[in-house]
Scaffold this motif. Structure first.
Motif, short mmCIF file in Angstrom:
data_model
loop_
_atom_site.label_atom_id
_atom_site.label_comp_id
_atom_site.label_asym_id
_atom_site.label_seq_id
_atom_site.Cartn_x
_atom_site.Cartn_y
_atom_site.Cartn_z
N PHE A 169 0.96 -1.05 0.09
CA PHE A 169 0.08 -0.10 -0.02
C PHE A 169 0.78 1.25 -0.02
O PHE A 169 1.63 1.46 0.81
CB PHE A 169 -0.89 0.10 0.99
CG PHE A 169 -2.03 1.09 1.14
CD1 PHE A 169 -3.21 0.97 0.44
CD2 PHE A 169 -1.69 2.41 1.91
CE1 PHE A 169 -4.01 2.08 0.52
CE2 PHE A 169 -2.54 3.24 1.92
CZ PHE A 169 -3.80 3.13 1.29
N SER A 170 0.69 2.12 -0.93
CA SER A 170 1.42 3.23 -1.16
C SER A 170 0.50 4.51 -1.14
O SER A 170 1.07 5.74 -1.57
CB SER A 170 2.21 3.15 -2.21
OG SER A 170 1.56 2.96 -3.40
N GLY A 171 -0.62 4.39 -0.50
CA GLY A 171 -1.49 5.75 -0.79
C GLY A 171 -1.17 6.72 0.27
O GLY A 171 -0.38 6.41 1.45
N SER A 172 -1.80 7.87 0.37
CA SER A 172 -1.73 8.91 1.16
C SER A 172 -2.94 9.69 1.47
O SER A 172 -3.84 9.88 0.60
CB SER A 172 -0.58 9.92 0.56
OG SER A 172 -0.76 11.44 1.38
N GLY A 173 -3.27 9.72 2.82
CA GLY A 173 -4.54 10.19 3.21
C GLY A 173 -4.79 11.72 2.61
O GLY A 173 -5.88 11.87 2.28
N TYR A 174 -3.68 12.40 2.78
CA TYR A 174 -3.68 13.69 2.28
C TYR A 174 -4.09 13.69 0.64
O TYR A 174 -4.97 14.61 0.19
CB TYR A 174 -2.60 14.62 2.33
CG TYR A 174 -2.05 15.12 3.68
CD1 TYR A 174 -3.06 15.24 4.72
CD2 TYR A 174 -0.82 14.85 4.44
CE1 TYR A 174 -2.76 15.46 5.98
CE2 TYR A 174 -0.36 15.01 5.56
CZ TYR A 174 -1.19 15.38 6.57
OH TYR A 174 -0.60 15.73 7.72
N HIS A 175 -3.38 12.98 0.05
CA HIS A 175 -3.67 12.98 -1.38
C HIS A 175 -5.08 12.69 -1.77
O HIS A 175 -5.95 13.07 -2.68
CB HIS A 175 -2.68 12.10 -2.24
CG HIS A 175 -1.23 12.54 -2.12
ND1 HIS A 175 -0.14 11.67 -2.44
CD2 HIS A 175 -0.83 13.93 -1.78
CE1 HIS A 175 0.85 12.50 -2.63
NE2 HIS A 175 0.61 13.82 -2.19
N SER A 176 -5.45 11.53 -1.04
CA SER A 176 -7.05 11.05 -1.26
C SER A 176 -8.04 12.13 -1.06
O SER A 176 -8.94 12.26 -1.80
CB SER A 176 -7.44 10.09 -0.12
OG SER A 176 -8.45 9.66 -0.22
N LEU A 177 -7.93 12.87 0.17
CA LEU A 177 -8.68 14.10 0.37
C LEU A 177 -8.65 15.14 -0.73
O LEU A 177 -9.62 15.72 -0.91
CB LEU A 177 -8.34 14.71 2.02
CG LEU A 177 -9.02 13.64 2.92
CD1 LEU A 177 -8.09 14.01 4.27
CD2 LEU A 177 -10.23 13.64 3.18
#
Length: 446
Positions: free
Chosen positions: A42-50
């Motif tokens: 998993f390489s996601g970012s919560g900031y990027h998602s929002l």
């Protein structure tokens, strides 16, 4: 008829309460959750998602009115609720592709949901009940910041790390909340205006269902085109241009209190095992500030130019105090730290009491700016309120999206400095708009 409309408004508010108990809590903790994942793929970012959510939301508002007109507000809200639930469900078994895909989908769903909500609320209100119904709805909505964050506190308090089982339990709870809110839309009753429209369409027996929906779509597209032209015209007006810095500031502040500040608290090593639990308490206290501010400044201080400037000035001062205390109390690397805790030391020994005081001030100040922006736009553009509010939400959402993208890279000091500069500029421009309106009204008296 009045009972049916009141019932609809209450059910609408309860539905949003459940859905945003899930989404608001998720936004408050997701960067912390993402950083704690024991998942090498998993390489996601919560900031990027929002950031994706708010960016897609901004532009999806252009198509939302057409969809609501064609399939109806009730069905639109139900389908949007399913998209919200899908986003929450991803955190139970996270993967990068589904995380970002549902970020795009929930951005579309948010535009549809809020457009349908506004349409449905108006359909179930009259001139004499619109303020009461709006206040009832927003009161229920703001309570969404309390319950999910309370669960976070009870579950995370005393934990230095978030286990996979804890994460799954939390997001199962949030998923159930979101699904309950979505299902509640199905028990909404048809309004009197919708009944008249359906009766009229049923009376046109020569029209097939396909033709009926085609006519609806053509009408909706024409209305959307007219509204878009109005929006382009309003964007060129002096009032909108002067209020733009204030709208941008509200977007940056939205991203900071809803996603960044909770992450900063959870990453502060000095709070020890209490840090993760404080994220939940912080979200609750922000909600209390929003509820108190919305009640005081939204209801007591409307329709007064003098009070509008006073409330905005208070909001600026409150946010400046909060920014200064956060600067002293929270480590500079808190928003960007890759590990779960910070390495730098702040100027003061971090205090949980000061951190929570800042949470309250952030919520209170945010309500100052938002209530008065709605007030002045409704006052200046009384005949064009829908496109004016659309511009406000567009600018606010784009700004929030940009803020979420830079939040993972800029140290806390620079983020706070940007907020202070834009807060001062936005307040100054707001004062100029009020002075122009006051001068205009004075001229009309002669």
């Amino acid at each position: 008829m009045a009972d049916r409309r009141t019932y609809n408004v209450v059910v609408l508010g309860v539905g949003f309460l459940f859905i945003f108990t899930a989404f608001t809590t998720c936004g408050n903790v997701e960067q912390t959750v993402v950083k704690s994942l024991n998942n090498s793929t998993f390489s996601g970012s919560g900031y990027h998602s929002l950031g994706i959510i708010y960016g897609v939301f901004s532009f999806s508002n252009l198509i939302a009115p057409t969809v609501v007109t064609v399939i109806g507000a009730k069905m639109t809200m139900f389908l949007s609720g399913l998209l919200y639930s899908g986003y929450i469900a991803v955190f139970i078994m996270p993967s990068t592709w589904s995380f970002y895909l549902t970020s795009v989908l929930i951005g579309i769903g948010a535009a549809l949901l809020w457009t349908a909500q506004g349409h449905f609320l108006v359909e179930n209100s009259e001139a004499s009940t619109i303020n009461r119904n709006t206040g009832l709805f927003w009161g229920l909505l703001q309570c969404s910041m309390l319950f999910g964050n309370l669960y976070i506190y009870l579950d995370w308090n005393g934990k230095s790390e978030i286990s996979d089982s804890s994460r799954r339990n939390i997001f199962l709870f949030l998923l159930v909340s979101s699904i309950l809110g979505t299902l509640s839309f199905l028990v909404l009753r048809t309004s009197h205006r919708e009944e008249e429209l359906l009766s009229e369409e049923e009376g046109q027996s020569l029209l097939s269902t396909r033709t009926m929906y085609k006519n609806r779509a053509n009408t909706a597209l024409q209305d959307t085109k007219t509204q878009f032209q109005t929006i382009l015209h309003l964007l060129k007006t002096k009032t909108i241009m002067l209020l733009s810095p204030c709208m941008v500031y509200s977007g940056l502040e939205l991203s900071f209190y809803s996603g960044v500040y909770g992450t900063c608290i959870g990453a502060t090593a000095h709070f020890g095992e209490a840090a993760k639990g404080l994220i939940g308490i912080s979200g609750i206290v922000v909600g209390i500030g929003e509820i108190i501010g919305g009640g005081l400044f939204g209801l007591l201080c409307k329709n007064s130019r003098f009070r509008r400037t006073s409330v905005v000035f208070l909001g600026m001062v409150v946010h400046f105090v909060a920014s200064y205390l956060i600067f002293l109390n929270i480590p500079d690397d808190a928003p960007v730290v890759v590990e779960t805790t910070t390495k730098k030391n702040p100027f003061l020994s971090p205090s949980a009491s000061i951190a929570l005081l800042c949470s309250f001030l952030l919520g209170l100040g945010d309500s100052c700016f938002n209530t008065q922006l709605y007030s002045i736009l409704g006052h200046v553009y009384a005949e064009q309120s829908t496109p004016a509010f659309a511009i406000f939400k567009f600018i606010q959402s784009v700004s929030a999206a940009v803020a979420f993208f830079y939040s993972g890279y800029l140290l806390l000091t620079w983020q706070l400095l940007l907020l202070v500069v834009l807060g001062f500029t936005g307040t100054l421009c707001f004062f100029v708009v009020e002075r122009i309106q006051e001068y205009s009204m004075d001229s009309q008296e002669f």
